[in-house]
Design a protein around this motif. Structure first.
Motif, PDB file in Angstrom:
ATOM      1  N   THR A  15      -4.781  12.630   2.453  1.00  0.00           N
ATOM      2  CA  THR A  15      -4.521  12.683   3.885  1.00  0.00           C
ATOM      3  C   THR A  15      -4.789  14.221   4.462  1.00  0.00           C
ATOM      4  O   THR A  15      -5.448  14.421   5.360  1.00  0.00           O
ATOM      5  CB  THR A  15      -3.387  11.879   4.387  1.00  0.00           C
ATOM      6  OG1 THR A  15      -3.412  10.712   4.130  1.00  0.00           O
ATOM      7  CG2 THR A  15      -2.983  12.337   5.889  1.00  0.00           C
ATOM      8  N   LYS A  54      -6.048   9.855   7.867  1.00  0.00           N
ATOM      9  CA  LYS A  54      -5.015   8.858   7.129  1.00  0.00           C
ATOM     10  C   LYS A  54      -5.711   8.436   5.999  1.00  0.00           C
ATOM     11  O   LYS A  54      -6.580   7.583   6.319  1.00  0.00           O
ATOM     12  CB  LYS A  54      -4.175   8.589   8.001  1.00  0.00           C
ATOM     13  CG  LYS A  54      -3.111   9.108   8.996  1.00  0.00           C
ATOM     14  CD  LYS A  54      -2.344   8.220   9.790  1.00  0.00           C
ATOM     15  CE  LYS A  54      -1.336   7.635   9.046  1.00  0.00           C
ATOM     16  NZ  LYS A  54      -0.228   6.956  10.020  1.00  0.00           N
ATOM     17  N   GLU A  65      -2.240   1.942  13.158  1.00  0.00           N
ATOM     18  CA  GLU A  65      -1.357   3.074  12.691  1.00  0.00           C
ATOM     19  C   GLU A  65      -2.275   4.406  12.379  1.00  0.00           C
ATOM     20  O   GLU A  65      -1.845   5.198  11.776  1.00  0.00           O
ATOM     21  CB  GLU A  65      -0.701   3.026  11.565  1.00  0.00           C
ATOM     22  CG  GLU A  65       0.390   1.791  11.831  1.00  0.00           C
ATOM     23  CD  GLU A  65       1.314   1.221  10.917  1.00  0.00           C
ATOM     24  OE1 GLU A  65       1.024   1.825   9.408  1.00  0.00           O
ATOM     25  OE2 GLU A  65       2.075   0.125  10.664  1.00  0.00           O
ATOM     26  N   LEU A  71      -2.947  -1.544  10.033  1.00  0.00           N
ATOM     27  CA  LEU A  71      -3.223  -0.087   9.374  1.00  0.00           C
ATOM     28  C   LEU A  71      -4.158   0.758  10.500  1.00  0.00           C
ATOM     29  O   LEU A  71      -4.069   1.940  10.665  1.00  0.00           O
ATOM     30  CB  LEU A  71      -4.022  -0.111   8.072  1.00  0.00           C
ATOM     31  CG  LEU A  71      -2.827  -0.509   7.144  1.00  0.00           C
ATOM     32  CD1 LEU A  71      -3.720  -0.777   5.568  1.00  0.00           C
ATOM     33  CD2 LEU A  71      -1.554   0.506   6.873  1.00  0.00           C
ATOM     34  N   LEU A  73      -9.194   3.458   3.073  1.00  0.00           N
ATOM     35  CA  LEU A  73      -8.274   2.758   1.958  1.00  0.00           C
ATOM     36  C   LEU A  73      -8.972   2.690   0.656  1.00  0.00           C
ATOM     37  O   LEU A  73      -9.979   2.358   0.925  1.00  0.00           O
ATOM     38  CB  LEU A  73      -7.955   1.406   2.563  1.00  0.00           C
ATOM     39  CG  LEU A  73      -7.351   1.062   3.960  1.00  0.00           C
ATOM     40  CD1 LEU A  73      -7.290  -0.343   4.317  1.00  0.00           C
ATOM     41  CD2 LEU A  73      -5.919   1.948   4.013  1.00  0.00           C
ATOM     42  N   TYR A 118      -4.813   4.584  10.289  1.00  0.00           N
ATOM     43  CA  TYR A 118      -5.478   4.978   9.181  1.00  0.00           C
ATOM     44  C   TYR A 118      -6.877   4.885   9.028  1.00  0.00           C
ATOM     45  O   TYR A 118      -7.184   4.073   9.979  1.00  0.00           O
ATOM     46  CB  TYR A 118      -4.830   4.034   8.048  1.00  0.00           C
ATOM     47  CG  TYR A 118      -3.485   4.195   7.477  1.00  0.00           C
ATOM     48  CD1 TYR A 118      -3.294   4.948   6.527  1.00  0.00           C
ATOM     49  CD2 TYR A 118      -2.602   3.794   8.094  1.00  0.00           C
ATOM     50  CE1 TYR A 118      -2.215   5.417   5.994  1.00  0.00           C
ATOM     51  CE2 TYR A 118      -0.976   4.179   7.777  1.00  0.00           C
ATOM     52  CZ  TYR A 118      -1.070   4.946   6.600  1.00  0.00           C
ATOM     53  OH  TYR A 118       0.287   5.164   6.131  1.00  0.00           O
ATOM     54  N   TYR A 168       0.909  -1.151  -0.055  1.00  0.00           N
ATOM     55  CA  TYR A 168      -0.022  -0.215  -0.062  1.00  0.00           C
ATOM     56  C   TYR A 168       0.838   1.195   0.011  1.00  0.00           C
ATOM     57  O   TYR A 168       2.063   1.038   0.368  1.00  0.00           O
ATOM     58  CB  TYR A 168      -0.998   0.116   1.218  1.00  0.00           C
ATOM     59  CG  TYR A 168      -0.325   0.300   2.390  1.00  0.00           C
ATOM     60  CD1 TYR A 168       0.059   1.652   3.007  1.00  0.00           C
ATOM     61  CD2 TYR A 168       0.271  -0.841   3.285  1.00  0.00           C
ATOM     62  CE1 TYR A 168       0.690   1.652   4.321  1.00  0.00           C
ATOM     63  CE2 TYR A 168       0.866  -0.663   4.366  1.00  0.00           C
ATOM     64  CZ  TYR A 168       1.131   0.660   5.019  1.00  0.00           C
ATOM     65  OH  TYR A 168       1.973   0.672   6.164  1.00  0.00           O
ATOM     66  N   GLN A 169       0.337   2.381  -0.416  1.00  0.00           N
ATOM     67  CA  GLN A 169       1.098   3.549  -0.356  1.00  0.00           C
ATOM     68  C   GLN A 169       0.165   4.609   0.422  1.00  0.00           C
ATOM     69  O   GLN A 169      -1.215   4.669   0.208  1.00  0.00           O
ATOM     70  CB  GLN A 169       1.556   4.179  -1.586  1.00  0.00           C
ATOM     71  CG  GLN A 169       0.502   4.502  -2.518  1.00  0.00           C
ATOM     72  CD  GLN A 169       0.955   4.792  -3.933  1.00  0.00           C
ATOM     73  OE1 GLN A 169       2.030   4.718  -4.365  1.00  0.00           O
ATOM     74  NE2 GLN A 169       0.043   5.416  -4.804  1.00  0.00           N
ATOM     75  N   THR A 170       0.696   5.607   1.329  1.00  0.00           N
ATOM     76  CA  THR A 170      -0.100   6.662   1.865  1.00  0.00           C
ATOM     77  C   THR A 170      -0.268   7.830   0.855  1.00  0.00           C
ATOM     78  O   THR A 170       0.518   7.957   0.084  1.00  0.00           O
ATOM     79  CB  THR A 170       0.791   7.097   3.112  1.00  0.00           C
ATOM     80  OG1 THR A 170       0.999   6.116   4.002  1.00  0.00           O
ATOM     81  CG2 THR A 170      -0.123   8.420   3.590  1.00  0.00           C
ATOM     82  N   ALA A 178      -4.733   5.890   2.514  1.00  0.00           N
ATOM     83  CA  ALA A 178      -3.721   5.019   1.809  1.00  0.00           C
ATOM     84  C   ALA A 178      -4.728   4.450   0.487  1.00  0.00           C
ATOM     85  O   ALA A 178      -5.700   4.177   0.560  1.00  0.00           O
ATOM     86  CB  ALA A 178      -3.168   3.918   2.571  1.00  0.00           C
ATOM     87  N   VAL A 234      -0.752  11.258   0.549  1.00  0.00           N
ATOM     88  CA  VAL A 234      -0.468  12.460   1.173  1.00  0.00           C
ATOM     89  C   VAL A 234      -1.181  13.626   0.712  1.00  0.00           C
ATOM     90  O   VAL A 234      -1.910  14.326   2.015  1.00  0.00           O
ATOM     91  CB  VAL A 234       1.027  13.015   0.878  1.00  0.00           C
ATOM     92  CG1 VAL A 234       1.437  14.505   1.557  1.00  0.00           C
ATOM     93  CG2 VAL A 234       2.062  11.997   1.232  1.00  0.00           C
TER      94      VAL A 234
END
Length: 238
Positions: free
Chosen positions: A10, A16, A39, A36, A44, A41, A3-5, A18, A7
């Motif tokens: 966000t 957050k 963390e 996730l 998604l 998030y 996965y990729q955040t 992703a 930015v």
């Protein structure tokens, strides 16, 4: 899970976000979602090929398909294109109310409008930001308008994108005011797209829409665009 955040998303949404690139199986998906969530998030995105039945079945247990995203593609002819005399580049840094209205109309089938999990007003805020960033060339490279009787009735924003085969010209936003449809303005905006890219030696053009927006699909197909790909789009809230 890969996965990729995201930015920009966000920062814009204030939580957050992703995008899931890929996952192995359901166990990998569940384990990764738990991590996730720990963390912090909250959302998604996942884009899946509809023919990947197994992974679509897995994801559909946890989130509905919010939209079917269609990418259309065309190769423009090498000929002289003419811009209608009521179409011009928008060169003002201030976004007019007409532009805001058109940008909102362009996103009527947007997943950001369909997804009720977003706070009220998110879709409107997003498309206002989009047109502001386009006018200031943060999102798009060129903004064209169709103006008649001092009213902006059509909007077109264009952006160059790099892929494995070189630069592709993309239609980012395109809209004709609901009270001005049926006057061939949309086709004139497509002709403007071809004019813009022909004179920059870019002949491959793409545009994204939603399968649910059948008016847009028929419009692009009428203008010689062909389906390049279809993706099932999921919003997974955690």
């Amino acid at each position: 899970m890969n996965y990729q955040t995201l930015v920009w998303d966000t920062n814009f949404f204030g939580f957050k976000v992703a995008q899931i690139i890929d996952f192995i199986d359901e166990n990998d998906f569940i384990t990764s979602i738990k991590k996730l969530k720990e963390e912090n998030y909250r959302l998604l995105y996942l884009f899946l090929d509809p023919t990947n039945t197994k992974k679509n079945e897995i994801i559909s247990k946890y989130a509905p398909c919010i939209e079917k995203k269609i990418t259309y593609h065309t190769v423009i002819e090498k000929k002289n294109y003419i811009i209608d005399n009521q179409i011009r580049l928008y060169d003002d840094k201030i976004v007019s109310s007409d532009l805001v209205k058109l940008s909102l109309q362009s996103g009527e089938y947007s997943r950001y409008k369909k997804d009720v999990n977003f706070p009220k007003g998110t879709y409107e805020k997003l498309y206002r930001q989009w047109i502001e960033n386009s006018v200031n060339h943060l999102f798009d490279d060129a903004v064209y308008i169709y103006k008649s009787n001092e009213i902006i009735k059509g909007l077109l924003t264009l952006k160059d994108k790099q892929n494995n085969n070189g630069i592709v010209g993309t239609i980012s936003l395109i809209a004709v005011d609901i009270n001005s449809r049926g006057q061939n303005i949309g086709t004139k905006l497509i002709e403007t797209t071809f004019f813009h890219y022909y004179h920059r030696n870019i002949f491959n053009i793409e545009v994204v829409t939603q399968l649910g927006n059948q008016i847009a699909c028929k419009f692009y197909e009428k203008n010689n665009f062909k389906i390049k790909s279809i993706q099932n789009v999921y919003h997974i809230w955690i």
